[in-house]
Design a protein around this motif. Sequence first.
Motif, mmCIF file in Angstrom:
data_model
loop_
_atom_site.group_PDB
_atom_site.id
_atom_site.type_symbol
_atom_site.label_atom_id
_atom_site.label_comp_id
_atom_site.label_asym_id
_atom_site.label_seq_id
_atom_site.Cartn_x
_atom_site.Cartn_y
_atom_site.Cartn_z
ATOM 1 N N ASN A 86 1.010 -1.279 0.051
ATOM 2 C CA ASN A 86 -0.100 -0.093 -0.033
ATOM 3 C C ASN A 86 1.040 1.157 -0.079
ATOM 4 N N LYS A 87 2.187 1.072 0.344
ATOM 5 C CA LYS A 87 3.021 2.460 0.210
ATOM 6 C C LYS A 87 4.262 1.903 -0.277
ATOM 7 N N MET A 88 4.756 2.342 -1.578
ATOM 8 C CA MET A 88 6.089 2.004 -2.205
ATOM 9 C C MET A 88 6.742 3.068 -2.904
ATOM 10 N N ASP A 89 8.041 3.318 -2.920
ATOM 11 C CA ASP A 89 8.643 4.190 -4.104
ATOM 12 C C ASP A 89 8.948 3.270 -5.214
ATOM 13 N N VAL A 90 9.094 3.999 -6.465
ATOM 14 C CA VAL A 90 9.081 3.122 -7.606
ATOM 15 C C VAL A 90 10.745 3.693 -8.372
ATOM 16 N N ASP A 91 11.426 2.705 -8.499
ATOM 17 C CA ASP A 91 12.701 2.966 -9.034
ATOM 18 C C ASP A 91 12.684 2.818 -10.444
ATOM 19 N N HIS A 92 14.121 2.992 -11.097
ATOM 20 C CA HIS A 92 14.400 3.058 -12.574
ATOM 21 C C HIS A 92 13.697 1.805 -13.270
ATOM 22 N N GLY A 93 13.491 0.853 -12.587
ATOM 23 C CA GLY A 93 12.869 -0.429 -13.192
ATOM 24 C C GLY A 93 11.615 -0.036 -13.878
ATOM 25 N N LEU A 94 10.703 0.888 -13.185
ATOM 26 C CA LEU A 94 9.554 1.238 -13.174
ATOM 27 C C LEU A 94 9.511 2.433 -14.370
ATOM 28 N N THR A 95 10.140 3.585 -13.778
ATOM 29 C CA THR A 95 10.315 4.969 -14.465
ATOM 30 C C THR A 95 10.884 5.067 -15.843
ATOM 31 N N VAL A 96 12.067 4.133 -16.177
ATOM 32 C CA VAL A 96 12.406 4.162 -17.167
ATOM 33 C C VAL A 96 11.781 3.619 -18.387
ATOM 34 N N PRO A 97 11.256 2.604 -18.269
ATOM 35 C CA PRO A 97 10.264 1.941 -19.282
ATOM 36 C C PRO A 97 9.105 3.142 -19.608
ATOM 37 N N LEU A 98 8.551 3.859 -18.507
ATOM 38 C CA LEU A 98 7.326 4.716 -18.945
ATOM 39 C C LEU A 98 8.171 5.846 -19.580
ATOM 40 N N SER A 99 9.584 6.215 -19.265
ATOM 41 C CA SER A 99 9.975 7.410 -20.142
ATOM 42 C C SER A 99 10.216 6.884 -21.384
ATOM 43 N N LEU A 100 10.790 5.853 -21.683
ATOM 44 C CA LEU A 100 10.868 5.339 -23.229
ATOM 45 C C LEU A 100 9.760 5.245 -23.855
ATOM 46 N N MET A 101 8.629 4.810 -23.215
ATOM 47 C CA MET A 101 7.290 4.779 -23.942
ATOM 48 C C MET A 101 6.518 6.219 -24.155
ATOM 49 N N CYS A 102 6.557 7.149 -22.996
ATOM 50 C CA CYS A 102 5.933 8.092 -22.877
ATOM 51 C C CYS A 102 6.809 9.440 -23.361
ATOM 52 N N GLY A 103 8.018 9.284 -23.384
ATOM 53 C CA GLY A 103 9.142 10.571 -23.756
ATOM 54 C C GLY A 103 9.179 11.405 -22.302
ATOM 55 N N ALA A 104 9.944 12.600 -22.397
ATOM 56 C CA ALA A 104 10.157 13.488 -21.349
ATOM 57 C C ALA A 104 8.861 14.007 -20.873
#
Length: 291
Positions: free
Chosen positions: A119-137
């Motif tokens: 129910n509480k978690m910080d997300v690291d590059h494993g999640l944010t880098v795929p989002l950035s690659l697919m959505c752009g900056a």
Amino acid sequence: MARISASVYTSHVPAIGAALDQGKSHEPYWARVFAGYEFSKQWLHAHTPDVIFLVYNDHANAFSLDIIPTFAIGTAASYAIADEGWGPRPVPPVVGHPELAAHIAHSVITQDFDLTVVNKMDVDHGLTVPLSLMCGAQDPVHGAWPCAVIPFAVNVVQYPVPSGRRCFELGKAIGRAVRSFDAPLNVQIWGTGGMSHQLQGPRAGLINRVFDNAFLDRLVADPAGQAAVPHIDYVRQAGSEGIELVMWLIARGAMDDVAEVSRGAPPRELHRFYHVPASNTAVGHLILENA
Ligand code: DHB
Ligand code: FE
């Protein structure tokens, strides 16, 4: 009912996030990486789902050796960006989908798979880098990711790690869970991490193009066969961190063509990209659309 429209597969590398965040994406080294995602950004923009179920691994940021969940589903309304040592990446926070996440947790656990509910978690590059690659900056303050995201963290860092077969079967259970959610949601499932790489020891820097491309072929055409491949084959051939690839089998297992009830046609391969290197890693990327 909810449906899974497509699955997306991509490597993650912290240096890809840093290249974007520091305005280096036009440098030739990085431009070759980002070029493989141009089609994907346009496709995602035109086919934005309601929810992305994002299978990834945490790298000792949200979790540590204190507690090691094999599979952890995020049921929160939002997730902060992890500080991996240089401050959090300057990207928007991740908005969750508590209702669908809670339904999937209930459904998958009653299908006999153990999940840790987070129910509480910080997300690291494993999640944010795929989002950035697919959505752009994205602007960290005024911007937002295009839809809700359910983080699904898999332990591929500390042994024992789950087998490819278990990941594939879990993906099927997640597919059943999504298809039984009583709301007309369009859901994509993403499998991330990999491809071949090894970050430490005498084989640091290992890349295996033959293994990687055979994995891409087989993930599309024979996922059950790929799911039977044991860990040791990944470690020997794709390096110690190449084991991240088992997470792609979770996303593949949720596609319609491998569902046991009302099996669909094979997915359409919309896009494929393979590039070496990005930092120490081979970059692989696929988009499969349910027929
Ligand atoms: C690298 C790759 C990873 O998957 C990771 O988690 C950290 C670093 C790399 O290639 O540098
Ligand atoms: Fe990694």
